[in-house]
Write an enzyme that holds these catalytic residues in place. Sequence first.
Site, PDB file in Angstrom:
ATOM      1  N   SER A 115       0.836  -1.208   0.000  1.00 59.97           N
ATOM      2  CA  SER A 115       0.000   0.000   0.000  1.00 59.97           C
ATOM      3  C   SER A 115       0.870   1.257   0.000  1.00 59.97           C
ATOM      4  O   SER A 115       2.009   1.253   0.482  1.00 59.97           O
ATOM      5  CB  SER A 115      -0.903   0.022   1.227  1.00 59.97           C
ATOM      6  OG  SER A 115      -1.728  -1.122   1.280  1.00 59.97           O
TER       7      SER A 115
HETATM    8  N1  SAH Z   1      -0.817  -4.861   4.094  1.00 55.43           N
HETATM    9  C1  SAH Z   1      -0.136  -5.176   2.859  1.00 55.43           C
HETATM   10  C2  SAH Z   1      -0.994  -4.847   1.652  1.00 55.43           C
HETATM   11  C3  SAH Z   1      -0.902  -5.946   0.633  1.00 55.43           C
HETATM   12  S1  SAH Z   1      -2.111  -5.909  -0.649  1.00 55.43           S
HETATM   13  C4  SAH Z   1       1.218  -4.513   2.795  1.00 55.43           C
HETATM   14  O1  SAH Z   1       1.539  -3.697   3.675  1.00 55.43           O
HETATM   15  O2  SAH Z   1       2.002  -4.822   1.904  1.00 55.43           O
HETATM   16  C5  SAH Z   1      -3.428  -6.878   0.068  1.00 55.43           C
HETATM   17  C6  SAH Z   1      -3.106  -8.306   0.390  1.00 55.43           C
HETATM   18  O3  SAH Z   1      -4.341  -8.910   0.824  1.00 55.43           O
HETATM   19  C7  SAH Z   1      -2.614  -9.169  -0.772  1.00 55.43           C
HETATM   20  O4  SAH Z   1      -1.401  -9.755  -0.409  1.00 55.43           O
HETATM   21  C8  SAH Z   1      -3.718 -10.218  -0.947  1.00 55.43           C
HETATM   22  O5  SAH Z   1      -3.226 -11.498  -1.342  1.00 55.43           O
HETATM   23  C9  SAH Z   1      -4.326 -10.251   0.447  1.00 55.43           C
HETATM   24  N2  SAH Z   1      -5.691 -10.769   0.539  1.00 55.43           N
HETATM   25  C10 SAH Z   1      -6.751 -10.565  -0.305  1.00 55.43           C
HETATM   26  N3  SAH Z   1      -7.837 -11.264   0.114  1.00 55.43           N
HETATM   27  C11 SAH Z   1      -7.463 -11.914   1.270  1.00 55.43           C
HETATM   28  C12 SAH Z   1      -8.122 -12.797   2.172  1.00 55.43           C
HETATM   29  N4  SAH Z   1      -9.388 -13.207   1.990  1.00 55.43           N
HETATM   30  N5  SAH Z   1      -7.437 -13.254   3.247  1.00 55.43           N
HETATM   31  C13 SAH Z   1      -6.146 -12.893   3.452  1.00 55.43           C
HETATM   32  N6  SAH Z   1      -5.463 -12.075   2.623  1.00 55.43           N
HETATM   33  C14 SAH Z   1      -6.099 -11.593   1.544  1.00 55.43           C
END
Ligand code: SAH
Length: 214
Positions: free
Chosen positions: A63
């Site tokens: 993000s």
């Molecule tokens: N907090 C992260 C943001 C990553 S983007 C950071 O600081 O880098 C969002 C993430 O959510 C992705 O890795 C995606 O695979 C995950 N995601 C999406 N749906 C999900 C679910 N149902 N359970 C767990 N993770 C999920």
Amino acid sequence: MDTYRHKGLRQRLVSTLIQKGITSPRVLDAIAQVPRHLFLDKAFEEQAYKDKALPIAANQTISQPYTVAFQTQLVDPQPSDYILEVGTGSGYQAAVLAGLCKKLYTIERQKTLYTRTAGLLNRLGYVKVRTLYGDGYKGAPKFAPFDKIIVTAGAREVPQALLTQLKVGGQLIIPSGLKETKKMLRVTKTAESDYETEAYGAFKFVPFLEGMVS
Ligand code: SAH
């Protein structure tokens, strides 16, 4: 490695975040401390302290720092809080939160990301973080209830399981809505089955998807 140059770049990022309206000294301090460049692939290291979302593995993104700061400010983590993050991704948001709470659980649905990031957080010494592989739509019932839950992927609706796993008085921060741009919601559990929702601004996220990827 984390150098003086990186620390300098982080101070400039903090100034940018202040200009954009982030006010919490604790949140700004956490951003100043966490070496974001170490959560990225080498190819993107040079861009680590721009206020930009960047690609990580498995077609996901880390993000934008402003979004991380904004969500963290809404979570308002306290030193006694047990927090669940849904969407581990790079681990950066987890690292920012870890410095501000008692224990941070973070759950990822994609095994490749889970494995990489669990290893990284461990190597970097984030002992307050417990990384889980699972479907965050279902939360983490084994470790519930939580004081706060933060979702870092864009949801179409608010999953009931996450509300159930909050303590009374607890809060869920979730970007949600049917459009591509999500509203940042803060849902407060005011009683066992009573909730209050406030909306804060519009944000873009990778999608919150059900099920796991092995
Ligand atoms: N907090 C992260 C943001 C990553 S983007 C950071 O600081 O880098 C969002 C993430 O959510 C992705 O890795 C995606 O695979 C995950 N995601 C999406 N749906 C999900 C679910 N149902 N359970 C767990 N993770 C999920």
